[in-house]
Design an enzyme around this catalytic site. Structure first.
Site, short mmCIF file in Angstrom:
data_model
loop_
_atom_site.label_atom_id
_atom_site.label_comp_id
_atom_site.label_asym_id
_atom_site.label_seq_id
_atom_site.Cartn_x
_atom_site.Cartn_y
_atom_site.Cartn_z
N TYR A 80 -1.65 17.87 2.94
CA TYR A 80 -0.79 17.55 4.08
C TYR A 80 -0.33 18.81 4.81
CZ TYR A 80 0.25 12.55 3.60
OH TYR A 80 0.19 11.19 3.61
N LYS A 123 -7.17 14.28 -9.82
CA LYS A 123 -8.63 14.13 -9.73
C LYS A 123 -9.24 15.41 -10.32
CE LYS A 123 -12.36 11.93 -8.33
NZ LYS A 123 -12.84 10.68 -8.99
N ASP A 126 -8.80 7.40 -9.02
CA ASP A 126 -9.59 6.18 -8.79
C ASP A 126 -9.31 5.15 -9.88
OD1 ASP A 126 -10.84 7.96 -10.54
OD2 ASP A 126 -12.87 7.52 -9.85
N ASP A 152 0.70 9.00 -1.39
CA ASP A 152 0.74 8.22 -0.15
C ASP A 152 -0.08 6.94 -0.32
OD1 ASP A 152 1.17 7.68 2.64
OD2 ASP A 152 -0.89 8.34 3.00
N ASP A 189 1.33 2.74 -1.16
CA ASP A 189 1.01 1.56 -0.33
C ASP A 189 0.37 0.48 -1.20
OD1 ASP A 189 1.90 2.82 2.02
OD2 ASP A 189 0.20 2.04 3.19
C1 IPM Z 1 4.52 7.72 4.31
C2 IPM Z 1 3.80 7.73 5.62
C3 IPM Z 1 3.70 9.16 6.14
C4 IPM Z 1 2.93 9.94 5.10
C5 IPM Z 1 3.11 9.29 7.54
C6 IPM Z 1 3.89 8.53 8.57
C7 IPM Z 1 2.96 10.73 7.97
O1 IPM Z 1 2.55 7.13 5.49
O2 IPM Z 1 5.71 8.11 4.28
O3 IPM Z 1 3.95 7.30 3.31
O4 IPM Z 1 1.69 9.98 5.14
O5 IPM Z 1 3.56 10.54 4.23
MG MG Z 2 2.20 6.26 3.56
#
Ligand code: IPM
Ligand code: MG
Length: 352
Positions: free
Chosen positions: A136, A186, A218, A242, A246
């Protein structure tokens, strides 16, 4: 209790308004709220997604309540002017290297998960994501190769001290909750991950009571949906965290339910300075329609009370009120229900 409220773009203003209303309804002594622009709206009004004034206000506060950033109008801008740079800049400038993302299936709400109910019932974990390093924040760019082809590149790296401090955060969380720790990397392919694994092993020696294992990312993705009960605290880097957060939120049933806390080293009178935000984005497709689920932001406010203000009792009141509202059927469109932002916020406040 000085809180900088940064609503941002899309559904950000709608969901933060409900979280602020929840905080206000607790009538906490000394609660002071400031508000500033961030993200695409800040670019449109001030020419930068993270104006100096906003950054100064965040620095002067004890905690930041953040909505979301992201605006399709801004997608064609140079990267440093895009809304996403605001949250990345805040994390970096405020030294918020530790991102806590709890994910659990609420009891009785296993049917909201896309996983089989018996599998979903075992999902109760904390993702500890490193937040200010990795690919990042490495050097990046685009170039033209010798053959005249365009090439994009991003450098991934972790310094030992960055791994050490986040490993301590995760190990402390695991020790406090008597959980095991799974470090996700990884290391079979990446040198960055080999260093990560070596340092985690070294730091874990200070926590002999915490069971530790290592998993490739993975495999972790697969196990999270097939055997979520195998996880307690998950420690991982910025990029993998990240993605896996999700995934974990989808497994809970909706990204509209998951809060997060981003912490650093700076302390406040009763805790740690932090930034609190839902893990979902700005959802421009439903912005301004009163449809967004504010629960993730409301739960983020609860994390703020716990980590920055030492108000465990009030944090638990909010969390219990959200559980109760869910159990009573106050489901947003994200969960297949028809309740809107305001109705859900009101339902939570009524159950405080
Ligand atoms: C998160 C989001 C951010 C990230 C984006 C908006 C830059 O996806 O907070 O998970 O990738 O960290
Ligand atoms: Mg995110």
């Amino acid at each position: 209790m000085k809180i900088a409220v940064l609503p941002g773009d899309g559904i950000g203003p709608e969901v933060t308004a409900e979280a602020v209303a929840v905080l206000e309804s607790l009538a906490l002594p000394g609660l002071t709220l400031f508000q500033a622009d961030v993200g695409g709206i800040a670019y449109k009004r001030h020419g930068h997604p993270l104006p100096q004034e906003t950054l100064d206000m965040a620095r002067a506060a004890d905690a930041v309540l953040f909505g979301a950033v992201g605006d399709p109008d801004c997608d064609a801008l140079d990267r440093h002017l895009r809304p996403e740079q605001a949250i990345l800049g805040l994390r970096k400038e405020l030294g918020l290297f530790a991102n806590l993302r709890p994910a659990r299936v609420f009891a009785g709400l296993e049917h909201l998960s896309p996983l089989r109910a018996d599998i979903a019932a075992g999902l109760d974990l904390l993702i500890v994501r490193e937040l200010t390093g990795d690919v990042y924040f490495g050097a990046k760019g685009q170039r033209v190769t010798d053959t005249g082809e365009r090439e994009g590149w991003d450098a991934m790296s972790y310094a030992a001290h960055e791994v050490r401090r986040i490993a301590h955060v995760a190990l402390r969380a695991a020790a406090a909750g008597a959980h095991k720790l799974t470090s996700v990397d990884k290391a079979n392919v990446l040198e960055t991950s080999q260093l990560w694994r070596d340092v985690v092993v070294e730091v874990a020696a200070d926590y002999p009571d915490v069971p530790l294992d290592h998993m490739y990312v993975d495999n972790a993705a697969m196990q999270l949906v097939s055997h979520p009960d195998r996880f307690g605290v998950v420690l991982t880097g910025n990029l993998f965290g990240d993605i896996l957060s999700d995934l974990a939120s989808a497994a809970v049933g909706s990204i509209g339910l998951l809060p997060s806390a981003s912490l650093g080293e700076r302390t406040t009178a009763h805790g740690t300075f932090g930034l609190y935000e839902p893990i979902h984005g700005s959802a421009p497709d439903i912005a301004g329609q009163g449809k967004a689920n504010p629960m993730a932001t409301i739960l983020s406010a609860a994390m703020m009370l716990r980590h920055s203000f030492g108000r465990e009792a009030e944090a638990a009141r909010i969390e219990n009120a959200v559980s109760a509202a869910l159990a009573d059927g106050f489901l947003g469109g994200d969960l297949g229900g028809s309740h809107g932002t305001a109705a859900i916020g009101e339902a939570v406040r009524a159950r405080l």
